[in-house]
Design an enzyme around this catalytic site. Structure first.
Site, PDB file in Angstrom:
ATOM      1  N   SER A   1       0.804  -1.219   0.000  1.00  0.00           N
ATOM      2  CA  SER A   1       0.000   0.000   0.000  1.00  0.00           C
ATOM      3  C   SER A   1       0.841   1.274   0.000  1.00  0.00           C
ATOM      4  CB  SER A   1      -0.959  -0.051   1.180  1.00  0.00           C
ATOM      5  OG  SER A   1      -1.871   0.997   1.093  1.00  0.00           O
ATOM      6  N   HIS A   2       0.680   2.075   1.060  1.00  0.00           N
ATOM      7  CA  HIS A   2       1.347   3.380   1.097  1.00  0.00           C
ATOM      8  C   HIS A   2       2.801   3.273   1.553  1.00  0.00           C
ATOM      9  CE1 HIS A   2      -0.378   2.351   4.918  1.00  0.00           C
ATOM     10  NE2 HIS A   2       0.576   3.046   5.478  1.00  0.00           N
TER      11      HIS A   2
ATOM     12  N   ASP B   1      -2.738   6.520  -3.238  1.00  0.00           N
ATOM     13  CA  ASP B   1      -1.552   5.864  -2.671  1.00  0.00           C
ATOM     14  C   ASP B   1      -1.058   4.711  -3.548  1.00  0.00           C
ATOM     15  OD1 ASP B   1      -3.606   4.049  -2.138  1.00  0.00           O
ATOM     16  OD2 ASP B   1      -2.630   3.323  -0.322  1.00  0.00           O
TER      17      ASP B   1
ATOM     18  N   ASP C   1      -1.471   1.451  -3.757  1.00  0.00           N
ATOM     19  CA  ASP C   1      -2.401   0.480  -4.351  1.00  0.00           C
ATOM     20  C   ASP C   1      -3.751   1.079  -4.714  1.00  0.00           C
ATOM     21  OD1 ASP C   1      -2.911   0.839  -1.633  1.00  0.00           O
ATOM     22  OD2 ASP C   1      -3.813  -1.144  -1.412  1.00  0.00           O
TER      23      ASP C   1
ATOM     24  N   ASP D   1      -6.117   2.702  -3.002  1.00  0.00           N
ATOM     25  CA  ASP D   1      -7.322   2.709  -2.164  1.00  0.00           C
ATOM     26  C   ASP D   1      -7.447   3.967  -1.310  1.00  0.00           C
ATOM     27  OD1 ASP D   1      -5.263   1.964  -0.486  1.00  0.00           O
ATOM     28  OD2 ASP D   1      -6.238   0.156   0.289  1.00  0.00           O
ATOM     29  N   ARG D   2      -6.371   4.746  -1.196  1.00  0.00           N
ATOM     30  CA  ARG D   2      -6.457   5.987  -0.410  1.00  0.00           C
ATOM     31  C   ARG D   2      -6.616   7.188  -1.313  1.00  0.00           C
ATOM     32  NH1 ARG D   2      -2.455   5.931   4.728  1.00  0.00           N
ATOM     33  NH2 ARG D   2      -2.920   3.800   5.385  1.00  0.00           N
TER      34      ARG D   2
ATOM     35  N   LYS E   1     -11.692   0.364   0.389  1.00  0.00           N
ATOM     36  CA  LYS E   1     -11.717   1.806   0.185  1.00  0.00           C
ATOM     37  C   LYS E   1     -11.228   2.076  -1.226  1.00  0.00           C
ATOM     38  CE  LYS E   1      -7.358   2.439   2.768  1.00  0.00           C
ATOM     39  NZ  LYS E   1      -7.130   1.214   3.564  1.00  0.00           N
TER      40      LYS E   1
HETATM   41  C1  VG1 Z   1      -3.310   2.178   8.515  1.00  0.00           C
HETATM   42  C2  VG1 Z   1      -4.488   3.099   8.746  1.00  0.00           C
HETATM   43  C3  VG1 Z   1      -5.780   2.331   8.594  1.00  0.00           C
HETATM   44  C4  VG1 Z   1      -5.826   1.660   7.209  1.00  0.00           C
HETATM   45  C5  VG1 Z   1      -4.594   0.799   7.026  1.00  0.00           C
HETATM   46  C6  VG1 Z   1      -4.496   0.194   5.642  1.00  0.00           C
HETATM   47  O1  VG1 Z   1      -3.296   1.168   9.486  1.00  0.00           O
HETATM   48  O2  VG1 Z   1      -4.416   3.702  10.021  1.00  0.00           O
HETATM   49  O3  VG1 Z   1      -6.864   3.206   8.789  1.00  0.00           O
HETATM   50  O4  VG1 Z   1      -6.972   0.877   7.074  1.00  0.00           O
HETATM   51  O5  VG1 Z   1      -3.413   1.577   7.224  1.00  0.00           O
HETATM   52  O6  VG1 Z   1      -4.475   1.182   4.661  1.00  0.00           O
HETATM   53  P1  VG1 Z   1      -2.334   1.234  10.776  1.00  0.00           P
HETATM   54  O7  VG1 Z   1      -2.565  -0.050  11.502  1.00  0.00           O
HETATM   55  O8  VG1 Z   1      -0.965   1.432  10.266  1.00  0.00           O
HETATM   56  O9  VG1 Z   1      -2.790   2.426  11.557  1.00  0.00           O
HETATM   57  V1  VG1 Z   1      -3.664   0.847   3.196  1.00  0.00           V
HETATM   58  O10 VG1 Z   1      -3.871   2.109   2.194  1.00  0.00           O
HETATM   59  O11 VG1 Z   1      -2.197   0.407   3.744  1.00  0.00           O
HETATM   60  O12 VG1 Z   1      -4.412  -0.574   2.585  1.00  0.00           O
HETATM   61 CO    CO Z   2      -3.514   1.548   0.244  1.00  0.00          CO
END
Ligand code: VG1
Ligand code: CO
Length: 614
Positions: free
Chosen positions: A172-173, A337, A339, A341-342, A437
């Site tokens: 992801s990010h 981001d 992937d 989804d953000r 998302k």
């Molecule tokens: C973070 C965010 C959470 C989100 C998750 C995955 O998790 O706070 O709200 O759902 O990333 O997003 P954490 O446990 O690091 O707080 V993504 O865009 O990585 O799929």
């Molecule tokens: Co993501």
């Protein structure tokens, strides 16, 4: 290969139609690489005469393996440094453990989707996943061209193609490249991230795994669309955009958005951060909606995201922020981001907090977005997300839910028909059109709202801006000042001790106690009971909630790959319109100071300043 034994799987004949020219091409590549006899690709004597060459056997290798420590999934899949994933059998063990955890009827002869964000190691990983899926009896893999498919698109394709589930190769990010992160997520048949009941099973199986089942076939060419067939196992390389785009066209009024994007008095810009939405931005915003080609920046997905950190926030999407806050900036800016989804939404010199964003989308959805024309069924947010959405649910008299952090908790509510629009403060917004998302969906939702507000405006008339829409919303519902402080990659020991210390404070706390100018309403460690299946998720974040509705929340991240990331969430409600223009950091200063002193953050972590402030 000495320790490897082979078993031969008998496969049923395929209809003639599935024998494309591409199939023969791949077979000829196959026979060049491996003598046919070794591969046992042969016609079955029981095949009907119309498809003599179609029935074959493929070999399944059973490879011995040993358990590997630490393969526990976090908030969203398994994430580690790419070097860890490249260690022998690391990925293969997890994938096999996943198959060991699913009931066979959930995948045998079934269809799985495979996508990814284009990061380093995805190409190799795709081949490993495909071969293990075939080894476990999966019938078909639908894989995005070059292994690319965004997280929301994987969810959309699983649903549209009625697949049994899908894999997403993404951290992801988190940054990508040889020195950075890799990750894998598994989504289930309605497109939702696997619930904890499944991920806990997978983890259990990684601790006892002894065998990996894999087929002995050459690597699949992911660069051209088409079907490759081995026996009754198929891999179809698909366009990663088309099913997703079709869904977006059903959800939104594309003509309405097109009208806005074609106005000379409205300028739009989208930063794909060299991540997966680069593959979607041009076909959707430019080709379908008429945005100018130069409105897309960093639109080519790169294995290391161009050395960037593909996290669309005020710190890591700095280039976009500078453009939007610069002289004569565009009217609308957005980023997504790794992937896809953000999302981050900006107006000219104006930042929309994700907590406000979901509330504003919910408040305007019925009039501006055809998918919601009968009104949303219910609204939900993650616990640390601000209460702006709660105010909308109350006003619209809608069912409302507060779930732990992580998208996986929304899926059951959606499947049960209780939830339409939801979001997280972490730049995640979405709806029940899929079970993830969805960054591009959020951008299209905002464009729809702005377009709807301005649909009757003549050229030269002043348009309602992003800032106007947000300020009107605050005037109607009040403003929830919100900020998140992240302390990335702290020493785990100190961070864990801090959380223990806070839990201890919670256990001793009493309602009515004074904390500076605030009086405590309650303090707890958030626990959630899923109203659909009754499953319980506990220890989801330490909360201090005060009598005026202000909140301080502490959590440790579940998505990092090194050390511990501490997140502190601070929120305060302000009904007084004359105070709405205040800077959030200034408005929240007393509460932020309280959050830092209450937790003794500096003593526990040694950190003076956060890494990221949202
Ligand atoms: C973070 C965010 C959470 C989100 C998750 C995955 O998790 O706070 O709200 O759902 O990333 O997003 P954490 O446990 O690091 O707080 V993504 O865009 O990585 O799929
Ligand atoms: Co993501």
């Amino acid at each position: 290969m000495d320790s490897v034994f082979f078993s031969t799987l008998k496969l049923t004949p395929l209809p003639n139609a599935s024998f494309s020219s591409r199939h023969f091409a791949s077979l000829s590549v196959l026979s060049r690489k491996f003598p046919i006899s070794r591969l046992s690709v042969k016609a079955s004597s029981s095949a009907p005469s119309t498809s003599t060459a179609n029935s074959q056997t493929i070999k399944i290798k059973s490879m011995p393996t040993k358990p590997i420590e630490g393969q526990k999934t976090g908030t969203s899949g398994l994430r580690k440094k790419v070097k860890v994933f490249m260690e022998e059998n690391y990925l293969a063990n997890w994938i096999q453990a996943l198959f060991n955890s699913l009931p066979p009827e959930d995948y045998k002869d079934g269809v799985l989707v495979l996508g990814g964000d284009g990061r380093y190691f995805n190409r190799e990983a795709a081949q490993i996943i495909i071969k293990i899926a075939a080894g476990n009896g999966v019938g078909k893999i639908l894989v995005g061209k070059e292994g690319i498919m965004s997280t929301p698109a994987v969810s959309a394709v699983i649903r549209k193609q009625k697949a049994n589930g899908g894999f997403i190769m993404s951290a992801s990010h988190n940054p990508g490249g040889p020195e950075y992160d890799w990750g894998i997520k598994f989504n289930y048949s309605s497109g939702q991230p696997a619930p904890e009941t499944i991920t806990d099973k997978i983890y259990g199986n990684t601790l006892s795994i002894s065998e990996i089942k894999m087929v002995d076939i050459p690597d699949i060419d992911l660069s051209c669309l088409g079907v490759t067939t081995y026996g009754n196992f198929n891999v179809e390389v698909v366009d990663p955009v088309s099913d997703y785009l079709e869904l977006m066209e059903n959800v939104f009024d594309f003509q309405l958005i097109k009208g806005l994007l074609s106005r000379s008095d409205f300028r739009f810009t989208f930063d794909a951060m060299h991540a997966v939405t680069g593959a979607y931005a041009k076909p959707i915003f430019v080709d379908k909606l008429g945005a100018s080609p130069d409105s897309i920046s960093n639109g080519v997905p790169l294995e290391d995201f161009g050395h960037g950190h593909p996290d669309p926030n005020l710190t890591y999407a700095k280039d976009l922020v500078n453009i939007m806050y610069g002289v004569n900036g565009p009217d609308f800016g957005a980023a997504s981001d790794g992937d896809g989804d953000r999302n981050m939404i900006l107006g000219r010199s104006f930042f929309v907090t994700p907590s406000d964003s979901v509330a504003i989308i919910a408040a305007n959805a019925q009039e501006a977005i055809p998918y919601f024309q009968s009104g949303p069924k219910g609204l939900a947010r993650s616990m640390p997300t601000s209460g702006a959405l709660d105010c909308v649910a109350e006003k619209l008299n809608l069912p409302f839910f507060e779930v732990p952090t992580g998208w996986k908790f929304f899926g059951n509510l959606m499947d049960a028909g209780k939830l339409s629009i939801c979001g997280e403060e972490s730049f995640g917004t979405g709806s029940d059109h899929i079970r993830e998302k969805d960054g591009i969906w959020a951008v299209l939702a905002w464009l729809s709202i702005i377009a709807y507000r301005n649909k009757d405006k003549k050229p030269g008339e002043k348009l309602a801006s992003v800032a106007d829409v947000v300020k009107e919303h605050w005037a109607t519902y009040g403003r929830n000042f919100f900020s998140r402080y992240d302390y990335e990659e702290c020493e785990s020991e100190g961070a864990n001790k801090m959380i223990e210390y806070l839990r201890d404070l919670v256990s001793k706390s009493k309602a009515g106690e004074k904390y500076g100018n605030y009086a405590l309403q309650f303090a707890d460690d958030f626990s959630y009971t899923d109203p659909v299946d009754g499953s319980v998720a506990s220890k989801q974040g330490v909360r201090f909630v005060f009598t005026d509705g202000s909140r301080i929340i502490y959590r440790l991240s579940g998505t990092g790959s090194a050390g511990a990331t501490v997140r502190i969430y601070i929120e305060q409600f302000e009904p007084d319109v004359s105070k709405h223009e205040m800077d959030a950091q200034a408005a929240l200063k007393p509460l932020i100071d309280l959050a830092l002193s209450l937790s003794k953050l500096k003593d526990f972590t040694g950190r003076e300043k956060p890494t990221v402030i949202t």
